[in-house]
Design an enzyme around this catalytic site. Structure first.
Site, PDB file in Angstrom:
ATOM      1  CE  LYS A 158      -1.862   2.792   2.829  1.00 32.39           C
ATOM      2  NZ  LYS A 158      -1.910   4.017   1.963  1.00 32.39           N
ATOM      3  CB  SER A 170       3.799   9.170  12.234  1.00 35.89           C
ATOM      4  OG  SER A 170       2.573   8.480  12.446  1.00 35.89           O
ATOM      5  CB  THR A 171       6.300   7.472  16.727  1.00 32.91           C
ATOM      6  OG1 THR A 171       7.664   7.500  16.289  1.00 32.91           O
ATOM      7  CG2 THR A 171       6.226   6.704  18.027  1.00 32.91           C
ATOM      8  N   GLY A 213       2.514   3.959  13.982  1.00 33.36           N
ATOM      9  CA  GLY A 213       3.215   2.712  14.260  1.00 33.36           C
ATOM     10  C   GLY A 213       2.729   2.057  15.544  1.00 33.36           C
ATOM     11  CD  GLU A 219      12.609   4.090   9.306  1.00 30.96           C
ATOM     12  OE1 GLU A 219      12.510   4.973  10.198  1.00 30.96           O
ATOM     13  OE2 GLU A 219      12.645   4.340   8.099  1.00 30.96           O
ATOM     14  CB  CYS A 267      12.697   8.812   9.671  1.00 29.33           C
ATOM     15  SG  CYS A 267      13.533   7.602   8.620  1.00 29.33           S
ATOM     16  CD  GLU A 296      10.004  12.456  12.642  1.00 27.91           C
ATOM     17  OE1 GLU A 296      10.898  11.953  11.941  1.00 27.91           O
ATOM     18  OE2 GLU A 296       8.979  11.841  12.994  1.00 27.91           O
TER      19      GLU A 296
END
Length: 497
Positions: free
Chosen positions: A193, A247-248, A251, A268, A302, A399
């Site tokens: 995707k 993004s965290t 994730g 990641e 990142c 970030e």
């Protein structure tokens, strides 16, 4: 579309369709939905592309499951490697087309896009080599089996099965290839995707996969929105593993969903990488190197080195040099060969970055250069440097994913204290150390809690070098042998002879 020169092949592709790839066939989304990709440098329309939803994900997973149990599973390792190498040659033959699509869809400078396309071909060549070297081990059988007679114990390496690959928009082709290459080398089948902001190169890659001779259904590509196609892919019961870059926050959500079904997952995620510049650093290399650690890819990467720690002895000279470097960076359309920094991916991202810059301006930090956006077309933000920051500021803690650098001085020679500054972050993805003293370099590297640290350079990634993060920067490693291990299971077998 831009008036800058574009290869006729690129124009022909943009004038064609961008459908879904399911079971070896290019099809429209089942719901008949589509969206439009825009050039972030001009705001002009590039192309319409089909959108898939949960039903399309279900069809793609079914195709991948069927292919996994079919001829793909029976291919000898050298045949699998041959297909990967054929795909590498296809990428090389279409390098200009793929590079121009990346520039138009993402905004990156052409020179960078060309380098990335070359790296993508290298990835498939590299993992073709590993595909031929998948092997288990033999070991001593358990004592209670040996007591009954002779025995043999060995291990097998087997593909995990159908994997879902979810990639971001910052380097779309590269992100797709760095997940596809090891997963295919391992023998998995795939549902990819792409990011809805940058869907174009993945569709062309799908065509090249077919031309390389991969069996139908081994690779399926479903463009779609994250909340629809992405969510359906993560939750699908026939998907054995999810690999996600992004993004965290997203994730963590994926990890929670995968925990419910014990689905394998690699992540990641975000970064806020430290850059430590010691007083003996060679400023002729550190100035451009540290500047590009932040401004590379418009800061939309990142591993960007956005927290700069510079010794007081070279603090002002470093700032002065980086400000001059930033002010000389030409902003413009990525197809302009003189462009060093392109636009941000979207107006929304531009507004987000400018919000962080406004916070910096309203703080006690010193704005050294930049901090502006263009009034005209395109989502441009000037390279921005804040000095005299402190660790509590948002521009230091969060970030930004834009061309914004935060610099603070240090005066201590205590490496533990310096490392404490560098490690004061929830992230741990990358970092760099700048010094001529090898003892200081090695001792500092050992103290920085990041998965990837460079000395006198930044972001030194390649197909053979494992990359991934500590803490909230993710789980697992991509690239290198470790990258393929993410897609393999280990089975132990004992035979009483």
């Amino acid at each position: 579309m831009t008036n800058l020169p574009i290869d006729p092949a690129t124009r022909a592709v943009l004038d064609g369709g961008f459908p879904l790839l399911i079971g070896g066939q290019f099809v429209s989304g089942s719901a008949g939905q589509s969206a439009t990709s825009f050039d972030p440098a001009t705001g002009e329309k590039l192309a319409d592309f089909d959108l898939g939803d949960a039903s399309d994900i279900d069809a793609a997973v079914a195709a991948a499951k069927s292919a996994f149990g079919g001829p793909w599973r029976k291919l000898q390792l050298n045949e699998r490697a041959r297909l990967l190498r054929a795909l590498a040659r296809g990428i090389e033959a279409n390098a200009q087309l793929l590079a121009e699509l990346e520039v138009l869809d993402n905004g990156m400078p052409l020179m960078l896009a060309q380098m990335i396309v070359g790296n993508c071909a290298q990835l498939f060549d590299y993992y073709a080599g590993w595909a031929e070297r998948i092997e288990g081990t033999t070991t001593e059988p358990p004592p209670h089996v040996q007591e009954q007679g002779e025995a043999l114990t060995y291990t097998l390496k087997e593909p995990v099965g159908v994997v879902g690959l979810i990639v971001p928009w910052n380097v779309p082709l590269s992100m797709a290839c760095l997940k596809l290459a090891p997963s295919l080398a391992a023998g998995c089948t795939v549902v990819l995707k792409p990011a809805e902001e940058t869907p174009l190169s993945a569709v062309v890659l799908g065509r090249l996969i077919g031309e390389a001779g991969f069996p139908d259904g081994v690779v399926n590509i479903v463009n779609g929105r994250g909340e629809e196609a992405g969510t359906a892919l993560v939750a699908h019961p026939d998907v054995a593993k999810i690999s996600f870059t992004g993004s965290t926050a997203v994730g963590k959500s994926i990890a929670r969903e995968c925990a419910g079904s014990m689905k394998k997952v690699s992540l990641e995620l975000g970064g806020k990488s430290p850059v430590v510049v010691f007083p003996d650093a060679d400023l002729s290399k550190a100035v451009p190197g540290v500047a590009m650690a932040t401004f590379f890819l418009q800061g939309q990467n990142c591993m960007a080195g956005t927290r700069i720690f510079a010794h007081r002895d070279i603090y002002e000279p470093l700032l002065e040099g980086m400000a001059a470097f930033a002010e000389n960076m030409k902003l413009g359309h990525g197809l302009d060969p003189e462009t060093m920094q392109g636009p941000l991916i979207s107006k929304r991202q531009q507004e987000r970055v400018m919000g962080f810059i406004a916070d910096g301006k309203n703080s006690d930090a010193r704005l050294v250069t930049g901090g502006t956006e263009w009034d005209g077309k395109g989502n441009f933000v000037s390279p921005t440097i804040f000095a005299d920051v402190d660790p509590s500021m948002r521009i230091v803690r969060e970030e930004i994913f834009g061309p914004v650098m935060a610099v603070q001085p240090f005066e201590t020679d205590d490496l533990d204290e310096i490392a404490a500054l560098a490690n004061d972050s929830p992230y741990g993805l990358s970092g760099s150390v700048w010094t001529r003293d090898l003892s200081i370099a090695h001792r500092t590297v050992s103290r920085i809690r990041s998965g990837h640290v460079s000395v006198n350079c930044h972001g030194a990634v390649a197909a053979n070098i494992p990359f991934g993060g500590y803490r909230e920067s993710g789980w697992g490693r991509e690239f290198g042998r470790e990258g393929m291990e993410l897609y393999l299971e280990t089975k132990a077998v004992t035979l009483a002879l």
